[in-house]
Design a protein around this motif. Structure first.
Motif, PDB file in Angstrom:
ATOM      1  N   ALA A 155      27.056   8.540 -33.497  1.00  0.00           N
ATOM      2  CA  ALA A 155      28.306   8.046 -32.902  1.00  0.00           C
ATOM      3  C   ALA A 155      27.991   6.972 -31.870  1.00  0.00           C
ATOM      4  O   ALA A 155      26.909   6.948 -31.281  1.00  0.00           O
ATOM      5  N   GLN A 156      28.958   6.086 -31.714  1.00  0.00           N
ATOM      6  CA  GLN A 156      28.788   5.018 -30.736  1.00  0.00           C
ATOM      7  C   GLN A 156      29.706   5.243 -29.539  1.00  0.00           C
ATOM      8  O   GLN A 156      30.738   5.914 -29.660  1.00  0.00           O
ATOM      9  N   SER A 157      29.341   4.666 -28.408  1.00  0.00           N
ATOM     10  CA  SER A 157      30.213   4.674 -27.236  1.00  0.00           C
ATOM     11  C   SER A 157      29.990   3.393 -26.454  1.00  0.00           C
ATOM     12  O   SER A 157      28.937   2.749 -26.597  1.00  0.00           O
ATOM     13  N   VAL A 158      30.992   3.052 -25.652  1.00  0.00           N
ATOM     14  CA  VAL A 158      30.942   1.820 -24.872  1.00  0.00           C
ATOM     15  C   VAL A 158      31.368   2.130 -23.448  1.00  0.00           C
ATOM     16  O   VAL A 158      32.375   2.828 -23.236  1.00  0.00           O
ATOM     17  N   THR A 159      30.633   1.613 -22.497  1.00  0.00           N
ATOM     18  CA  THR A 159      30.978   1.775 -21.088  1.00  0.00           C
ATOM     19  C   THR A 159      31.118   0.408 -20.433  1.00  0.00           C
ATOM     20  O   THR A 159      30.170  -0.392 -20.448  1.00  0.00           O
ATOM     21  N   GLN A 160      32.286   0.148 -19.920  1.00  0.00           N
ATOM     22  CA  GLN A 160      32.477  -1.060 -19.120  1.00  0.00           C
ATOM     23  C   GLN A 160      32.394  -0.641 -17.664  1.00  0.00           C
ATOM     24  O   GLN A 160      33.135   0.226 -17.208  1.00  0.00           O
ATOM     25  N   LEU A 161      31.459  -1.233 -16.981  1.00  0.00           N
ATOM     26  CA  LEU A 161      31.037  -0.712 -15.695  1.00  0.00           C
ATOM     27  C   LEU A 161      32.004  -1.016 -14.563  1.00  0.00           C
ATOM     28  O   LEU A 161      31.925  -0.386 -13.509  1.00  0.00           O
ATOM     29  N   ASP A 162      32.908  -1.951 -14.766  1.00  0.00           N
ATOM     30  CA  ASP A 162      33.858  -2.324 -13.718  1.00  0.00           C
ATOM     31  C   ASP A 162      35.266  -2.257 -14.289  1.00  0.00           C
ATOM     32  O   ASP A 162      35.547  -2.896 -15.293  1.00  0.00           O
ATOM     33  N   SER A 163      36.144  -1.508 -13.648  1.00  0.00           N
ATOM     34  CA  SER A 163      37.521  -1.440 -14.145  1.00  0.00           C
ATOM     35  C   SER A 163      38.335  -2.651 -13.677  1.00  0.00           C
ATOM     36  O   SER A 163      39.256  -3.077 -14.368  1.00  0.00           O
ATOM     37  N   GLN A 164      37.972  -3.174 -12.514  1.00  0.00           N
ATOM     38  CA  GLN A 164      38.676  -4.345 -11.981  1.00  0.00           C
ATOM     39  C   GLN A 164      37.662  -5.303 -11.380  1.00  0.00           C
ATOM     40  O   GLN A 164      36.728  -4.867 -10.684  1.00  0.00           O
ATOM     41  N   VAL A 165      37.840  -6.585 -11.655  1.00  0.00           N
ATOM     42  CA  VAL A 165      36.979  -7.611 -11.073  1.00  0.00           C
ATOM     43  C   VAL A 165      37.863  -8.712 -10.508  1.00  0.00           C
ATOM     44  O   VAL A 165      38.464  -9.475 -11.261  1.00  0.00           O
ATOM     45  N   PRO A 166      37.994  -8.761  -9.184  1.00  0.00           N
ATOM     46  CA  PRO A 166      38.710  -9.875  -8.574  1.00  0.00           C
ATOM     47  C   PRO A 166      37.744 -11.019  -8.278  1.00  0.00           C
ATOM     48  O   PRO A 166      36.611 -10.775  -7.850  1.00  0.00           O
ATOM     49  N   VAL A 167      38.171 -12.240  -8.505  1.00  0.00           N
ATOM     50  CA  VAL A 167      37.291 -13.392  -8.297  1.00  0.00           C
ATOM     51  C   VAL A 167      38.157 -14.602  -7.958  1.00  0.00           C
ATOM     52  O   VAL A 167      39.308 -14.687  -8.391  1.00  0.00           O
ATOM     53  N   PHE A 168      37.588 -15.500  -7.192  1.00  0.00           N
ATOM     54  CA  PHE A 168      38.313 -16.727  -6.862  1.00  0.00           C
ATOM     55  C   PHE A 168      38.147 -17.768  -7.963  1.00  0.00           C
ATOM     56  O   PHE A 168      37.122 -17.809  -8.664  1.00  0.00           O
ATOM     57  N   GLU A 191      43.031  -8.689 -19.367  1.00  0.00           N
ATOM     58  CA  GLU A 191      42.200  -7.505 -19.587  1.00  0.00           C
ATOM     59  C   GLU A 191      41.158  -7.856 -20.641  1.00  0.00           C
ATOM     60  O   GLU A 191      41.476  -8.483 -21.661  1.00  0.00           O
ATOM     61  N   TYR A 192      39.930  -7.449 -20.390  1.00  0.00           N
ATOM     62  CA  TYR A 192      38.831  -7.761 -21.301  1.00  0.00           C
ATOM     63  C   TYR A 192      38.233  -6.466 -21.825  1.00  0.00           C
ATOM     64  O   TYR A 192      37.925  -5.554 -21.052  1.00  0.00           O
ATOM     65  N   PHE A 193      38.087  -6.407 -23.133  1.00  0.00           N
ATOM     66  CA  PHE A 193      37.550  -5.209 -23.771  1.00  0.00           C
ATOM     67  C   PHE A 193      36.251  -5.537 -24.498  1.00  0.00           C
ATOM     68  O   PHE A 193      36.193  -6.470 -25.300  1.00  0.00           O
ATOM     69  N   CYS A 194      35.244  -4.741 -24.217  1.00  0.00           N
ATOM     70  CA  CYS A 194      34.008  -4.760 -24.979  1.00  0.00           C
ATOM     71  C   CYS A 194      34.143  -3.725 -26.098  1.00  0.00           C
ATOM     72  O   CYS A 194      34.740  -2.650 -25.887  1.00  0.00           O
ATOM     73  N   ALA A 195      33.624  -4.031 -27.260  1.00  0.00           N
ATOM     74  CA  ALA A 195      33.768  -3.106 -28.387  1.00  0.00           C
ATOM     75  C   ALA A 195      32.526  -3.143 -29.264  1.00  0.00           C
ATOM     76  O   ALA A 195      31.821  -4.161 -29.329  1.00  0.00           O
ATOM     77  N   VAL A 196      32.264  -2.029 -29.926  1.00  0.00           N
ATOM     78  CA  VAL A 196      31.171  -1.953 -30.895  1.00  0.00           C
ATOM     79  C   VAL A 196      31.711  -1.470 -32.225  1.00  0.00           C
ATOM     80  O   VAL A 196      32.728  -0.773 -32.283  1.00  0.00           O
ATOM     81  N   SER A 197      31.026  -1.842 -33.255  1.00  0.00           N
ATOM     82  CA  SER A 197      31.302  -1.261 -34.559  1.00  0.00           C
ATOM     83  C   SER A 197      29.966  -1.011 -35.237  1.00  0.00           C
ATOM     84  O   SER A 197      28.963  -1.654 -34.923  1.00  0.00           O
ATOM     85  N   GLN A 198      29.990  -0.073 -36.143  1.00  0.00           N
ATOM     86  CA  GLN A 198      28.782   0.198 -36.899  1.00  0.00           C
ATOM     87  C   GLN A 198      28.504  -0.984 -37.810  1.00  0.00           C
ATOM     88  O   GLN A 198      29.429  -1.661 -38.259  1.00  0.00           O
ATOM     89  N   TYR A 199      27.231  -1.214 -38.038  1.00  0.00           N
ATOM     90  CA  TYR A 199      26.810  -2.303 -38.906  1.00  0.00           C
ATOM     91  C   TYR A 199      27.588  -2.251 -40.212  1.00  0.00           C
ATOM     92  O   TYR A 199      27.733  -1.215 -40.834  1.00  0.00           O
ATOM     93  N   ASN A 200      28.131  -3.389 -40.595  1.00  0.00           N
ATOM     94  CA  ASN A 200      28.884  -3.531 -41.838  1.00  0.00           C
ATOM     95  C   ASN A 200      30.268  -2.893 -41.804  1.00  0.00           C
ATOM     96  O   ASN A 200      30.897  -2.725 -42.834  1.00  0.00           O
TER      97      ASN A 200
END
Lengths: 113, 114
Positions: free
Chosen positions: B1-14, B88-97
């Motif tokens: 099984a795969q999982s994804v962790t995005q380490l920051d829920s919010q990123v404020p920037v100028f 909002e930005y989402f990182c995602a994985v999928s299994q090969y193919n």
């Protein structure tokens, strides 16, 4: 332009009243997906069709069904919507091949009242 | 099984500052990696993808990401952000193919301030 089109963009339905969301594609992709995205959450795969073969995710509730009458169209049926089913529903397509990615529609936001 | 962790829920920037949105994944098999952007009440738009080949991937809107297999990371970067990058930005994985069968991270809300 080739694309994935979802109708309607916004849908309001009554608690317990069956509702159908539709998705069409002009990409001629053989795989179609339905994702559910609840507020402030990541999209979650409900099921997908590989051609006419239906593949249900293990934790998708029985309340959710899908139909794919032809390559271009796919429907999501919610038999008895509950308040917890309010969400954005995203349709996506892809080719079942190497080096491919999913193409998403604009989504249908479902409100249950 | 795969999982994804995005380490920051919010990123404020100028505006015009650089930004990095962090993503780590776990998988026992080869994966494809993606970054998607979502504007309010919109669907997901693909920013970039890593399927194979060069580990530095360039995408749309000036974004790039680097696949690091040893660190199981796929961080997204942009050298100079604009107000219009707020989303909002989402990182995602999928299994090969299986490029369309995606497992998403929880998302990072990028907020660009003037």
């Amino acid at each position: 332009d080739a694309m994935v089109i979802q109708n309607p963009r916004y849908q309001v339905t009554q608690f317990g009243k069956p509702v159908t969301l539709s998705c069409s594609q002009t990409l001629n992709h053989n795989v179609m997906y339905w994702y559910q995205q609840k507020s402030s959450q990541a999209p979650k795969l409900l099921f997908h069709y590989y051609d006419k073969d239906f593949n249900n995710e293990a934790d998708t509730p029985d309340n959710f069904q899908s139909r794919r009458p032809n390559t271009s169209f796919c429907f999501l049926d919610i038999r008895s919507p509950g308040l917890g089913d309010a969400a954005m529903y995203l349709c996506a397509t892809s080719r079942q091949a190497m080096n491919t990615e999913a193409f998403f529609g604009q989504g249908t936001r479902l409100t249950v009242v | 099984a795969q999982s994804v962790t995005q380490l920051d829920s919010q990123v404020p920037v100028f505006e015009e500052a650089p930004v990095e949105l962090r993503c780590n994944y776990s998988s026992s098999v080869s994966v494809y990696l993606f970054w998607y952007v979502q504007y309010p009440n919109q669907g997901l738009q693909l920013l970039l993808k890593y399927l194979s080949g060069s580990t530095l991937v360039k995408g749309i809107n000036g974004f790039e990401a680097e696949f690091n297999k040893s660190q199981t990371s796929f961080h997204l970067r942009k050298p100079s952000v604009h107000i219009s990058d707020t989303a909002e930005y989402f990182c995602a994985v999928s299994q090969y193919n299986q490029g369309g069968k995606l497992i998403f991270g929880q998302g990072t809300e990028l907020s660009v301030k003037p």
